[in-house]
Design an enzyme around this catalytic site. Structure first.
Site, PDB file in Angstrom:
ATOM      1  N   GLU A   1       0.806  -1.156  -0.106  1.00  0.00           N
ATOM      2  CA  GLU A   1      -0.065   0.051  -0.096  1.00  0.00           C
ATOM      3  C   GLU A   1       1.132   1.201  -0.074  1.00  0.00           C
ATOM      4  OE1 GLU A   1      -3.199  -0.200  -0.591  1.00  0.00           O
ATOM      5  OE2 GLU A   1      -2.955  -2.401  -0.414  1.00  0.00           O
TER       6      GLU A   1
ATOM      7  N   GLU B   1      -0.826  -2.482  -9.491  1.00  0.00           N
ATOM      8  CA  GLU B   1      -0.683  -3.333  -8.592  1.00  0.00           C
ATOM      9  C   GLU B   1       0.704  -4.051  -8.763  1.00  0.00           C
ATOM     10  OE1 GLU B   1      -2.837  -4.279  -6.007  1.00  0.00           O
ATOM     11  OE2 GLU B   1      -3.663  -2.217  -6.677  1.00  0.00           O
TER      12      GLU B   1
END
Length: 281
Positions: A128, A180
């Protein structure tokens, strides 16, 4: 935890996946995307999500979930990111996400934390942080609210905006999946152990908590290569596209494949050796 090293001077460009870079450029070139960004800021989605999050979840600190707070601080030092707020959410789904462009915050679900060991928890937190490092969070806000924004545009333009917005949805989801892959690289640079990354992907693909001791990373890697081999025909490639195109995240096995390839081709070693210094804790 093994002895970790910081990477002074690390930039997002040092590790971003080329697919992410290309998809970001393509997204910026889509007509109407700048207007979509403006609407995200105008309607204050960021503030709404932040207030909802503070009301509903538990914030991590040096006294609340101190281990998670430590992993967050280590990741920030290694990746060179300002410390964001981190929250734990009671949720049966395995998930972690980052919201907020001006004031980003991270949320991890209780179920995902229950699935992971300590190093794997740090990997997820640093994934993250990788989104923040790569400045993904503004586009993530757009992706998460694309359906609402298309409806708003449609009402404002008597339906024409809906058509334009629908044309943005697929390139936005394509960017979301490829972003991602960059965040996975950032997480690996932070935990500095490829085995940790592979265990996270393996567990997210099929990690029944009662069966974790029976999982084998080498078997998972063999499964990755078997999936790659299914590109033998055009029909298989078409099927892969169809089962992926509406997803926000790549399949865990594909994330493992791309990270494994980055390691095998020397990209990870090259970046992780940049002016590495011991992490002072």
């Amino acid at each position: 935890m093994a002895k970790l090293k910081t990477l002074p001077g690390l930039t997002a460009a040092d590790f971003m996946h080329p697919w992410d870079v290309k998809a970001t450029a393509a997204l910026k070139a889509v007509p109407g995307f700048d207007k979509l960004i403006a609407k995200v800021m105008e309607y204050s989605f960021e503030r709404v999500y932040y207030l909802q999050n503070v009301a509903d979840n538990v914030r991590v600190s040096d006294k609340m979930f101190p281990k998670l707070n430590r992993y967050l601080e280590w990741g920030c030092k290694i990746l060179g990111v300002d410390k964001p707020e981190l929250y734990v959410s009671l949720d049966p789904n395995y998930n972690a996400f980052t919201y907020g462009h001006t004031k980003p915050f991270i949320v991890i679900t209780s179920s995902l934390l229950n699935l992971l060991d300590e190093q794997e928890k740090m990997f997820v937190i640093c994934h993250e942080l990788g989104h923040i490092k790569c400045e993904h969070v503004l586009y993530t806000l757009v992706a998460e609210n694309i359906a609402i924004l298309i409806e708003i545009f449609g009402k404002m333009t008597l339906g024409l905006g809906s058509l334009l917005g629908a044309g943005l949805a697929l390139p936005l989801l394509d960017w979301y999946r490829k972003a991602e892959l960059s965040a996975d690289r950032a997480a690996l640079l932070a935990v500095q152990d490829p085995a940790v990354a592979m265990r996270v992907f393996m567990k997210m693909a099929g990690g029944a908590e009662s069966l974790l001791d029976d999982m084998d990373s080498s078997e998972f890697l063999r499964q990755i290569r078997a999936y790659e081999d299914r590109d033998v025909s055009g029909l298989d490639r078409a099927y892969k596209l169809l089962i992926t195109v509406m997803r926000t995240h790549p399949f865990p096995i594909m994330r493992a494949k791309h990270l494994d390839r980055w390691i095998a081709e020397g990209g990870y070693t090259k970046v992780s050796g940049i002016r590495a210094e011991p992490l002072r804790i």
